[in-house]
Design an enzyme around this catalytic site. Structure first.
Site, short mmCIF file in Angstrom:
data_model
loop_
_atom_site.label_atom_id
_atom_site.label_comp_id
_atom_site.label_asym_id
_atom_site.label_seq_id
_atom_site.Cartn_x
_atom_site.Cartn_y
_atom_site.Cartn_z
N HIS A 1 -19.57 -6.75 13.92
CA HIS A 1 -18.94 -5.71 13.12
C HIS A 1 -19.32 -5.86 11.65
O HIS A 1 -19.78 -6.92 11.23
CB HIS A 1 -17.40 -5.76 13.25
N LYS B 1 -14.45 -6.18 8.18
CA LYS B 1 -13.47 -6.34 9.27
C LYS B 1 -12.70 -7.65 9.08
O LYS B 1 -13.30 -8.70 8.88
CB LYS B 1 -14.17 -6.31 10.63
P1 NAD Z 1 -9.26 0.50 6.18
O1 NAD Z 1 -8.82 -0.69 5.43
O2 NAD Z 1 -10.47 1.26 5.70
O3 NAD Z 1 -8.06 1.57 6.26
C1 NAD Z 1 -6.71 1.25 6.45
C2 NAD Z 1 -5.91 2.21 5.60
O4 NAD Z 1 -4.51 2.03 5.91
C3 NAD Z 1 -6.09 1.94 4.08
O5 NAD Z 1 -6.43 3.16 3.43
C4 NAD Z 1 -4.70 1.44 3.66
O6 NAD Z 1 -4.37 1.82 2.33
C5 NAD Z 1 -3.81 2.13 4.69
N1 NAD Z 1 -2.49 1.51 4.82
C6 NAD Z 1 -2.17 0.19 4.86
N2 NAD Z 1 -0.83 0.02 4.94
C7 NAD Z 1 -0.30 1.28 4.98
C8 NAD Z 1 1.03 1.77 5.06
N3 NAD Z 1 2.09 0.94 5.08
N4 NAD Z 1 1.22 3.11 5.08
C9 NAD Z 1 0.16 3.96 5.02
N5 NAD Z 1 -1.13 3.55 4.92
C10 NAD Z 1 -1.35 2.22 4.91
O7 NAD Z 1 -9.46 0.03 7.68
P2 NAD Z 1 -10.17 0.80 8.90
O8 NAD Z 1 -11.58 0.30 9.03
O9 NAD Z 1 -9.93 2.27 8.80
O10 NAD Z 1 -9.38 0.16 10.13
C11 NAD Z 1 -7.97 0.26 10.23
C12 NAD Z 1 -7.51 -0.43 11.52
O11 NAD Z 1 -8.03 0.27 12.65
C13 NAD Z 1 -8.00 -1.87 11.67
O12 NAD Z 1 -6.97 -2.63 12.30
C14 NAD Z 1 -9.22 -1.75 12.58
O13 NAD Z 1 -9.50 -2.92 13.30
C15 NAD Z 1 -8.74 -0.65 13.49
N6 NAD Z 1 -9.80 0.11 14.19
C16 NAD Z 1 -9.54 0.44 15.48
C17 NAD Z 1 -10.45 1.22 16.19
C18 NAD Z 1 -10.08 1.66 17.59
O14 NAD Z 1 -10.85 2.43 18.21
N7 NAD Z 1 -8.91 1.26 18.11
C19 NAD Z 1 -11.65 1.64 15.58
C20 NAD Z 1 -11.88 1.27 14.24
C21 NAD Z 1 -10.95 0.51 13.55
#
Ligand code: NAD
Length: 267
Positions: free
Chosen positions: A156, A160
């Site tokens: 990744h 991450k």
């Molecule tokens: P990122 O850090 O780019 O985005 C996360 C966002 O959530 C940020 O903008 C942050 O400000 C916001 N956030 C944090 N706490 C918050 C709250 N209390 N209220 C509202 N917003 C809040 O991360 P990302 O790459 O978008 O990934 C996010 C999560 O999704 C990670 O855990 C990642 O592993 C997971 N993910 C899962 C999949 C899947 O298919 N299940 C795919 C990609 C990423």
């Protein structure tokens, strides 16, 4: 009727993709966008943020302020935020699609305490290809079983924060449960030094981090004389976003309880 959807973590890597995926879906409409309290993007138009032009849905910092506007919340944020949002959705009759990964055992237990209180889908990976590969892994594990060494390698992007990936763990779980093994006792997370010979029952995980890799997973079934590899490579987060939006529309009107992406895809 399209499902009214709120996206939390709207300014994140996945949040922006979700806004785009909803915009091109016939089954979903974005009616609210939420970010964390201190975000500098509160008040910004979510469509503009996602590069789509104005959509009239302004990013807010309080889910309470938009609770009458949506039926299903899509949450790709961070574990503690996701637990709090699940409680909120349970208390207000909403469904939730959870993409967040990296829950501690304690956070996972509090999440599970809501499983009977609302319709919920939690998947470590929302892409169709990965969910199909979970099925293929079960078939491979059943056929090859105890005659092979099984290793999972994932890569990744450098940002991450959790390892191994939730997808790699879900793949390990699918294989372990097919083989009646307990992943918590057979998993080996990385190796170093004088580790001794490999034990057949173990399932090894190796993690690679760097650059802008969206998500690669290779599962190796290694025997004497031959090796089967099943590989999935995501080249865009859109694969996850489209799956999550499909899941949210599918969840609308479902009974309380926990569902999987395999239910959504009919696998
Ligand atoms: P990122 O850090 O780019 O985005 C996360 C966002 O959530 C940020 O903008 C942050 O400000 C916001 N956030 C944090 N706490 C918050 C709250 N209390 N209220 C509202 N917003 C809040 O991360 P990302 O790459 O978008 O990934 C996010 C999560 O999704 C990670 O855990 C990642 O592993 C997971 N993910 C899962 C999949 C899947 O298919 N299940 C795919 C990609 C990423």
């Amino acid at each position: 009727m399209p499902t009214n959807i709120a996206v939390t973590g709207a300014a994140g890597r996945m949040g922006r993709m979700l806004i785009e995926a909803i915009a091109i879906s016939k089954d979903a409409v974005l009616t609210a966008a939420i970010e964390r309290l201190e975000s500098s993007l509160i008040g910004v138009d979510s469509g503009e943020l996602a590069g789509l032009g104005k959509n009239g849905v302004v990013i807010v910092d309080d889910i309470n302020a938009v609770k009458s506007r949506f039926d299903v919340l899509i949450d790709f944020t961070a574990p503690q935020a996701t637990v709090a949002n699940t409680q909120f959705c349970a208390e207000h009759g909403k469904g939730i699609v959870i993409g967040t990964t990296g829950f501690s055992a304690e956070e996972q237990a509090s999440l599970e305490s809501y499983y009977t209180q609302l319709p919920i889908i939690k998947a470590a990976n929302y892409s169709t290809g990965v969910n199909l590969s979970l099925k293929l892994l079960e078939i491979a594990a059943k056929a090859l079983g105890d005659d092979v060494d099984i290793e999972i390698v994932e890569a990744h992007h450098r940002h991450k924060v959790d390892a191994p990936s939730g997808t790699a763990l879900a793949m390990g779980e699918a294989i372990a449960s097919t083989l009646n093994r307990d992943l918590s006792t057979v998993a080996v997370y990385g190796r170093e030094g004088q580790i001794g010979a490999r034990e057949r029952e173990t399932i090894g995980f190796a993690t690679v981090r760097g650059g802008d890799v969206v998500g690669d997973h290779t599962i190796m079934f290694m025997a004497d004389g031959e090796r089967l590899e099943i590989t999935h490579k995501a080249s865009s987060r859109m694969a996850f976003a489209r799956g999550a939006v499909r899941a949210a529309a599918w969840l609308m009107g479902k009974k309380r309880g926990v569902y999987s992406m395999r239910d959504v895809l009919g696998l």
